[in-house]
Design an enzyme around this catalytic site. Sequence first.
Site, mmCIF file in Angstrom:
data_model
loop_
_atom_site.group_PDB
_atom_site.id
_atom_site.type_symbol
_atom_site.label_atom_id
_atom_site.label_comp_id
_atom_site.label_asym_id
_atom_site.label_seq_id
_atom_site.Cartn_x
_atom_site.Cartn_y
_atom_site.Cartn_z
ATOM 1 N N THR A 42 30.153 43.058 24.606
ATOM 2 C CA THR A 42 30.422 44.163 25.523
ATOM 3 C C THR A 42 31.743 43.933 26.241
ATOM 4 O OG1 THR A 42 28.062 44.488 25.859
ATOM 5 C CG2 THR A 42 29.509 45.376 27.565
ATOM 6 N N CYS A 43 31.955 42.703 26.699
ATOM 7 C CA CYS A 43 33.150 42.368 27.471
ATOM 8 C C CYS A 43 34.424 42.803 26.749
ATOM 9 C CB CYS A 43 33.171 40.861 27.734
ATOM 10 S SG CYS A 43 34.729 40.279 28.395
ATOM 11 N N TYR A 184 30.359 47.577 40.558
ATOM 12 C CA TYR A 184 31.550 47.142 39.818
ATOM 13 C C TYR A 184 32.068 48.238 38.889
ATOM 14 C CZ TYR A 184 30.898 42.076 40.708
ATOM 15 O OH TYR A 184 30.801 40.837 41.254
ATOM 16 N N HIS A 441 56.483 29.466 48.959
ATOM 17 C CA HIS A 441 56.861 30.617 49.771
ATOM 18 C C HIS A 441 57.937 31.406 49.034
ATOM 19 C CE1 HIS A 441 57.709 33.039 53.289
ATOM 20 N NE2 HIS A 441 58.999 32.801 53.096
#
Length: 462
Positions: A42-43, A184, A441
């Site tokens: 299914t995924c 979901y 950063h």
Amino acid sequence: MSNEHDLVVIGGGPGGYIAALRAAQLGMNAAVIEKEPKLGGTCLRVGCIPSKAMLESSYLYHETQNNLAVHGVKVSGVTLDLAAMLARKDKVVTTLAAGIDGLLKKAKITRYLGTGRIDGVGKVVVENGKEMTPLTAKNIIIATGSKVANLPGVKPDGDRVGTSTEALSYSEVPKHIVVIGGGYIGLEMSSVWRRLGSKVTVLEFLDRILPGIDEEVAKEAHKIFQKQGFEFRLGTKVLEAKSEKKQAVVRFEGGDPITCDRVLLAVGRAPNTEGVGLDSIGLQLDERGRIPIDDHFRTAVPGVYAIGDVVRGPMLAHKAEEEGAACADAIAGKYCHVNYDVIPAVVYTHPEIAAVGKLEDQLQKEGIAYNKGKFPFMANGRARTLNDTEGFVKILADAKTDRILGVHIIGPRAGDLIAEAAAAMEFGASSEDIFRTCHSHPTLSEALKEAALAVHKRTLSI
Ligand code: NAI
């Protein structure tokens, strides 16, 4: 080709094919039975992968249409080629499925096309039309996954009333789509069609969306999705949905029926055990239709194991994968362990929502004392440069030990950011460990560091 195998895996989804690959790596003669021509379950065929392809494409379309001017990029004449978008999605799926075929071939795993049915201890039959191929297996793993859960009165008819499978391939953009279930699937598929121009109404039975997600995060998500134009009707009990004259009609308690173009049923999934032949070995299901297993994935029948959506735990591809590999290890007599306390979950809306560990309300219910640190993406430099500042990171840490108990993120790339939290938790890290780790950063990951600082009331950027 010999029909005798050390391991026969029934189901070629992320649980099943990973189990077979690991078994082959450990020297077993492994086979996978899959009824669909494409491996990946299914995924890959009709779930995680095609939905993410559509989410990505629809996001780009929506951004190009609406949000580039702020960057000084002027565009005009943006149009949608839905057929091309769907074709790209299909190509992603086909390429990945071929990749799995390649992996199995390389590992010398036998692939049977057909439906696998257990036919007594150590025996499996592959049924492909009228053709029956009997196999013998020292070990069997049941990895048959799940199917769409039904709702009385709502019958997917392959026409106007459908499931996520149809919603991944509508041939035109529905003017109005009614989604039953604010979980979901409901929210991810709503996002796709909303971005492409549909009016979206979500009917949710509970008084909140996203049950199972931290309440504070779900509330924030609700607000953001409303701003994106979703219409939510919470506390709504759907009675019926059916196709009528090229449209669909949805009836629910406490309101007038809605006539729309498409209905998407997304009220959860149920374990897929029908026709697997459990009767032939006397295997009983639990009260929720799942196959009971122990912590080595052993069922009550020696030599028969089960993993993924057919057993307890969240119905998530990566959970099934972990279980697949661990189950093969268990069969080989090796150390096997899945840490169910650290299984991340991601909802791929925009912003993304991601979580790992305990929910805040869960800690309160369990009477666990915790400290909480929260940091908004609004104050994160990278989020500003991306022009993507909605949401926050929340870290929950044990009040005594500072060990991280849960991390909840709603914000840009939350699905990727949660990996750091999962790794930290797997190592038993404290929130101090996170903030003492140097973060690049400017990155979104600094929001995690700042949330960790906030646990100790020493945040530096707000
Ligand atoms: P879900 O369990 O996430 O959500 C179902 C929603 O339907 C819930 O909010 C529930 O309260 C609501 N509901 C239940 N009965 C209802 C009714 N009668 N009327 C209205 N609402 C009702 O299930 P969903 O979205 O179908 O997804 C199924 C599974 O697939 C999930 O367990 C999830 O783990 C998995 N999945 C994971 C994804 C991811 O990892 N990003 C994406 C899609 C699915």
